[in-house]
Design a protein around this motif. Sequence first.
Motif, mmCIF file in Angstrom:
data_model
loop_
_atom_site.group_PDB
_atom_site.id
_atom_site.type_symbol
_atom_site.label_atom_id
_atom_site.label_comp_id
_atom_site.label_asym_id
_atom_site.label_seq_id
_atom_site.Cartn_x
_atom_site.Cartn_y
_atom_site.Cartn_z
ATOM 1 N N LEU A 28 0.675 -1.303 -0.128
ATOM 2 C CA LEU A 28 0.032 0.127 0.006
ATOM 3 C C LEU A 28 0.755 1.314 -0.028
ATOM 4 O O LEU A 28 2.191 1.163 0.611
ATOM 5 C CB LEU A 28 -1.005 -0.082 1.280
ATOM 6 C CG LEU A 28 -1.877 -1.117 1.397
ATOM 7 C CD1 LEU A 28 -2.776 -1.162 2.449
ATOM 8 C CD2 LEU A 28 -2.658 -1.425 0.217
ATOM 9 N N CYS A 29 0.479 2.163 -0.707
ATOM 10 C CA CYS A 29 0.944 3.555 -0.791
ATOM 11 C C CYS A 29 1.060 4.132 0.546
ATOM 12 O O CYS A 29 0.070 4.427 1.363
ATOM 13 C CB CYS A 29 0.387 4.494 -1.625
ATOM 14 S SG CYS A 29 1.149 6.125 -1.681
ATOM 15 N N PRO A 30 2.370 4.531 1.191
ATOM 16 C CA PRO A 30 2.490 5.525 2.492
ATOM 17 C C PRO A 30 2.064 6.702 2.475
ATOM 18 O O PRO A 30 2.000 7.475 3.490
ATOM 19 C CB PRO A 30 3.891 5.203 2.889
ATOM 20 C CG PRO A 30 4.681 4.855 1.518
ATOM 21 C CD PRO A 30 3.746 4.569 0.521
ATOM 22 N N PHE B 147 9.491 1.854 -6.475
ATOM 23 C CA PHE B 147 8.181 2.131 -6.119
ATOM 24 C C PHE B 147 8.314 3.546 -5.352
ATOM 25 O O PHE B 147 9.418 3.489 -4.859
ATOM 26 C CB PHE B 147 7.529 1.153 -5.197
ATOM 27 C CG PHE B 147 6.790 -0.235 -6.024
ATOM 28 C CD1 PHE B 147 5.713 -0.224 -6.799
ATOM 29 C CD2 PHE B 147 8.008 -1.002 -6.323
ATOM 30 C CE1 PHE B 147 5.527 -1.462 -7.395
ATOM 31 C CE2 PHE B 147 7.671 -2.124 -7.127
ATOM 32 C CZ PHE B 147 6.555 -2.404 -7.488
ATOM 33 N N CYS B 148 7.368 4.408 -5.043
ATOM 34 C CA CYS B 148 5.998 4.335 -5.527
ATOM 35 C C CYS B 148 5.710 5.729 -6.381
ATOM 36 O O CYS B 148 6.032 6.817 -5.853
ATOM 37 C CB CYS B 148 5.123 4.478 -4.239
ATOM 38 S SG CYS B 148 3.315 4.630 -4.660
ATOM 39 N N TYR B 149 5.376 5.559 -7.700
ATOM 40 C CA TYR B 149 5.173 6.356 -8.580
ATOM 41 C C TYR B 149 3.453 6.698 -8.818
ATOM 42 O O TYR B 149 3.130 7.193 -9.729
ATOM 43 C CB TYR B 149 5.788 5.963 -9.958
ATOM 44 C CG TYR B 149 7.225 6.050 -9.845
ATOM 45 C CD1 TYR B 149 8.154 7.149 -10.371
ATOM 46 C CD2 TYR B 149 8.027 5.094 -9.045
ATOM 47 C CE1 TYR B 149 9.444 7.165 -10.174
ATOM 48 C CE2 TYR B 149 9.530 4.840 -8.993
ATOM 49 C CZ TYR B 149 10.074 6.079 -9.601
ATOM 50 O OH TYR B 149 11.743 6.213 -9.567
ATOM 51 N N CYS B 150 2.817 6.617 -7.945
ATOM 52 C CA CYS B 150 1.242 6.657 -7.894
ATOM 53 C C CYS B 150 1.309 8.005 -7.991
ATOM 54 O O CYS B 150 1.933 9.001 -7.528
ATOM 55 C CB CYS B 150 0.576 6.102 -6.803
ATOM 56 S SG CYS B 150 0.471 7.195 -5.092
ATOM 57 N N ASP B 151 0.003 8.563 -8.330
ATOM 58 C CA ASP B 151 -0.563 9.878 -8.543
ATOM 59 C C ASP B 151 0.031 10.797 -7.353
ATOM 60 O O ASP B 151 0.182 11.865 -7.358
ATOM 61 C CB ASP B 151 -1.870 10.170 -9.001
ATOM 62 C CG ASP B 151 -2.028 9.537 -10.439
ATOM 63 O OD1 ASP B 151 -0.959 9.541 -11.067
ATOM 64 O OD2 ASP B 151 -3.102 9.290 -11.103
ATOM 65 N N ALA B 152 -0.817 10.118 -6.056
ATOM 66 C CA ALA B 152 -0.599 10.854 -4.563
ATOM 67 C C ALA B 152 0.930 11.031 -4.531
ATOM 68 O O ALA B 152 1.320 12.191 -4.196
ATOM 69 C CB ALA B 152 -1.096 10.019 -3.895
ATOM 70 N N CYS B 153 1.970 10.218 -4.557
ATOM 71 C CA CYS B 153 3.222 10.316 -4.478
ATOM 72 C C CYS B 153 3.901 11.558 -5.558
ATOM 73 O O CYS B 153 4.490 12.231 -4.928
ATOM 74 C CB CYS B 153 3.883 9.161 -4.568
ATOM 75 S SG CYS B 153 3.683 8.088 -3.083
ATOM 76 N N VAL B 154 3.508 11.207 -6.626
ATOM 77 C CA VAL B 154 4.106 12.072 -7.596
ATOM 78 C C VAL B 154 3.627 13.653 -7.438
ATOM 79 O O VAL B 154 4.511 14.603 -7.569
ATOM 80 C CB VAL B 154 3.879 11.736 -9.095
ATOM 81 C CG1 VAL B 154 4.484 12.657 -10.036
ATOM 82 C CG2 VAL B 154 4.774 10.307 -9.607
HETATM 83 ZN ZN LIG Z 1 2.109 6.411 -3.755
#
Ligand SMILES: [Zn+2]
Length: 358
Positions: A127-129, A187-194
């Motif tokens: 899961l994204c932190p 990881f993590c290159y999700c929209d929230a992180c970026v």
């Molecule tokens: Zn993320």
Amino acid sequence: MKLPKLFLLLLTLSMISCAKKDETTFKFGVWITADAKRTDEDYAKEFKKYKDGGIDEVLINTNTDPKLLGRLVPIAKEKGLKVHAWIMAMNRPNDSVALQHPDWYQVSKDGKSCFDNRPYVDYYQWLCPTKKESREHVLGLVEGLAKVKGIESVHLDYIRFPDIFLPISLLPKYNLVQDEELPQFDFCYCDACVSKFEKEHHKNPKTSHNTAIDMEWKNFRLNAIKAVVDDAYEIAHKHHVKLTAAVFPYPEMADHMVRQRWDKWNIDEVYPMIYHSFYNEEIDWVGYATKQGVADLEGKKTKINTGIYIPGLKSDAELKEAILMAKDNGAIGVSFFDGNALSDSNLKTIAATKASLK
Ligand SMILES: [Zn+2]
């Protein structure tokens, strides 16, 4: 007048000796995974076996089930064992709530989500932190365990990113060469992180020339994990229990392999998994890694329990050596992985080594 004075003196002396004893008692733990189908009698037998073998505490993975944990705590305590609530924190395999939210999962540099594209093994479901909903889900699970009466700590495991570099001895198993950071394990290159990173640093990791040497991007991820730990600490302490964690061998190594910098966390105790055989190291490396972690925590409240991988030991003589090296290098205890791997002869060795420390 004489009697109260004498009484006070005795009280003071006994308090000093208690405090001293608490400080110097080296503790022995074991990680175990619980199975709700097993009976209370069966667990009472297992816990007695550990207690007779010199074990002081059990770290129990109940698959984040407060009810099962609540059932096992009194059984363990009755046998004289302390209990820690072991939770798989960021890696949440088969989490029925999380699985309803595909956007909670970490995304790799090559754009694939852990939700349906798992690195290395099927149980890697991270899961994204950073994302609000996923981190709140993890912290809610921490709180559920913290509320269970009679536990010592909530014990975070997998409190990190997926391995950007695997331990060297595991590479052949996966037929992998990892001489550099590979995008499918990054990881993590999700929209929230970026978007959070872009807001803070005015650059996008997806267009970075070389993310492996972008220190802000590395540090952003170290801090995302630290923020989850620091929040978990507040939650645990609100419920009057400690926060502990299973971590990689020593801070620089944890940083390099899994983006985990545990010497900067707000946490009571860490249990570095100093599993020498994973890294093709000799037994003396248990002492080396323990010493490094202890030095990095100098002046801080966090204490170290050295994690020892039982299948990696060649003999009971090595088991004894590992325990003594952990103690001599500043650990306050050792913990063994795992309960199933501990033989009767291992337990005899542990009890005898413990007795020799007194
Ligand atoms: Zn993320």
